[in-house]
Motif scaffolding. Structure first.
Motif, PDB file in Angstrom:
ATOM      1  N   ARG A   1      -1.424  -1.958  13.608  1.00 29.96           N
ATOM      2  CA  ARG A   1      -2.527  -1.647  13.027  1.00 29.96           C
ATOM      3  C   ARG A   1      -2.306  -1.387  11.243  1.00 29.96           C
ATOM      4  NH1 ARG A   1      -2.740   4.192  15.364  1.00 29.96           N
ATOM      5  NH2 ARG A   1      -3.738   3.804  17.737  1.00 29.96           N
ATOM      6  N   TYR A   2      -1.908  -1.763  10.974  1.00 31.72           N
ATOM      7  CA  TYR A   2      -1.487  -2.085   9.333  1.00 31.72           C
ATOM      8  C   TYR A   2      -1.752  -3.285   8.790  1.00 31.72           C
ATOM      9  CZ  TYR A   2       0.463  -2.024   4.728  1.00 31.72           C
ATOM     10  OH  TYR A   2       0.536  -1.957   2.859  1.00 31.72           O
TER      11      TYR A   2
ATOM     12  N   LYS B   1      -5.810  -0.215   8.576  1.00 30.80           N
ATOM     13  CA  LYS B   1      -6.115   1.130   7.649  1.00 30.80           C
ATOM     14  C   LYS B   1      -5.167   2.614   8.531  1.00 30.80           C
ATOM     15  CE  LYS B   1      -6.906   0.032   3.947  1.00 30.80           C
ATOM     16  NZ  LYS B   1      -6.167  -0.409   2.656  1.00 30.80           N
ATOM     17  N   PRO B   2      -4.008   2.136   9.188  1.00 26.09           N
ATOM     18  CA  PRO B   2      -3.597   4.132   9.660  1.00 26.09           C
ATOM     19  C   PRO B   2      -3.568   4.247   8.885  1.00 26.09           C
ATOM     20  CG  PRO B   2      -2.061   2.743   9.687  1.00 26.09           C
ATOM     21  CD  PRO B   2      -3.291   1.464   9.123  1.00 26.09           C
TER      22      PRO B   2
ATOM     23  N   LEU C   1       2.013   4.161   1.719  1.00 26.28           N
ATOM     24  CA  LEU C   1       1.842   2.825   1.258  1.00 26.28           C
ATOM     25  C   LEU C   1       2.042   2.313   0.432  1.00 26.28           C
ATOM     26  CD1 LEU C   1       4.345   1.327   3.010  1.00 26.28           C
ATOM     27  CD2 LEU C   1       2.867   0.479   4.672  1.00 26.28           C
ATOM     28  N   GLU C   2       1.048   1.895   0.522  1.00 29.56           N
ATOM     29  CA  GLU C   2      -0.034   1.048  -0.913  1.00 29.56           C
ATOM     30  C   GLU C   2       0.500   1.118  -1.868  1.00 29.56           C
ATOM     31  OE1 GLU C   2      -1.117  -1.762  -0.698  1.00 29.56           O
ATOM     32  OE2 GLU C   2      -0.992  -1.907   1.069  1.00 29.56           O
TER      33      GLU C   2
ATOM     34  N   ALA D   1      -0.958   4.479   5.124  1.00 30.26           N
ATOM     35  CA  ALA D   1      -1.157   3.097   4.325  1.00 30.26           C
ATOM     36  C   ALA D   1      -1.665   3.005   3.127  1.00 30.26           C
ATOM     37  CB  ALA D   1      -2.853   2.364   5.477  1.00 30.26           C
ATOM     38  N   GLU D   2      -2.251   4.131   2.807  1.00 29.13           N
ATOM     39  CA  GLU D   2      -3.013   4.213   1.484  1.00 29.13           C
ATOM     40  C   GLU D   2      -1.832   4.859   0.581  1.00 29.13           C
ATOM     41  OE1 GLU D   2      -5.844   7.184   1.030  1.00 29.13           O
ATOM     42  OE2 GLU D   2      -7.375   5.863   2.219  1.00 29.13           O
TER      43      GLU D   2
ATOM     44  N   ARG E   1       3.763   0.449  -2.249  1.00 32.15           N
ATOM     45  CA  ARG E   1       4.421  -0.329  -2.821  1.00 32.15           C
ATOM     46  C   ARG E   1       4.116  -0.850  -4.837  1.00 32.15           C
ATOM     47  NH1 ARG E   1       1.872  -4.948   0.638  1.00 32.15           N
ATOM     48  NH2 ARG E   1       2.932  -3.772   2.144  1.00 32.15           N
TER      49      ARG E   1
ATOM     50  N   TRP F   1       2.057   1.155  14.997  1.00 32.72           N
ATOM     51  CA  TRP F   1       1.526   1.688  13.533  1.00 32.72           C
ATOM     52  C   TRP F   1       2.067  -0.105  12.264  1.00 32.72           C
ATOM     53  CZ3 TRP F   1       2.455   0.876   8.277  1.00 32.72           C
ATOM     54  CH2 TRP F   1       1.945   2.000   7.337  1.00 32.72           C
ATOM     55  N   MET F   2       2.501  -0.841  12.452  1.00 30.82           N
ATOM     56  CA  MET F   2       2.793  -1.565  12.240  1.00 30.82           C
ATOM     57  C   MET F   2       1.704  -2.669  12.914  1.00 30.82           C
ATOM     58  SD  MET F   2       6.433  -2.849  11.401  1.00 30.82           S
ATOM     59  CE  MET F   2       6.752  -3.808  12.587  1.00 30.82           C
TER      60      MET F   2
END
Length: 139
Positions: free
Chosen positions: A98-99, A104-105, A111-112, A108-109, A115, A95-96
């Motif tokens: 790909r991120y 965009k695994p 997580l953004e 990811a959205e 953040r 996953w990391m």
């Protein structure tokens, strides 16, 4: 006699199957059910006999068998846990990767968004502490 024959034909047409088929089905069901009951009885009798023969051996060897069984269970639990943790770690690394490469695994959205919320709160706290510091030095 003709009436009896016609009555039998009406019953067969109502049931959809001739009487001989019903008899064969019933005989097959009784045979299968009886066979399974006999097999069940033999299995339970065999289990009782085996338990009666094995009980003295289990009592004699229990000081060895119980710790051995505990050890085997602990080893199996450790190997299963190790495999599960390894699979989870590999999934996280994939996953990391790909991120980081921008693929965009899933998630990811989210997580953004988290953040950006965290960065906004950090800026807000920084501004508050600067204001608080200016108020303390200005007083």
């Amino acid at each position: 006699m003709a009436e009896h024959f016609q009555q039998q034909q009406r019953q067969q047409s109502q049931l959809g199957q001739p009487r001989s088929h019903q008899v064969v089905k019933a005989a097959t069901a009784v045979t299968a059910g009886g066979s399974l009951l006999v097999l069940s009885g033999l299995t339970s009798a065999g289990t009782v006999v085996a338990l009666a023969l094995a009980t003295p051996l289990l009592v004699i060897f229990s000081p060895v068998l119980v710790p051995a069984a505990i050890t085997v269970c602990l080893l199996l639990t450790g190997f299963v846990a190790s495999g599960g943790f390894g699979a989870a770690g590999l999934t996280v690394f994939m996953w990391m990767y790909r991120y980081m490469t921008g693929q965009k695994p899933p998630g990811a959205e989210q997580l953004e968004q988290a953040r950006s919320k965290l960065a906004g709160k950090a800026r807000e706290m920084k501004d508050r502490t600067e204001q608080f510091g200016q108020q303390q030095t200005g007083s």
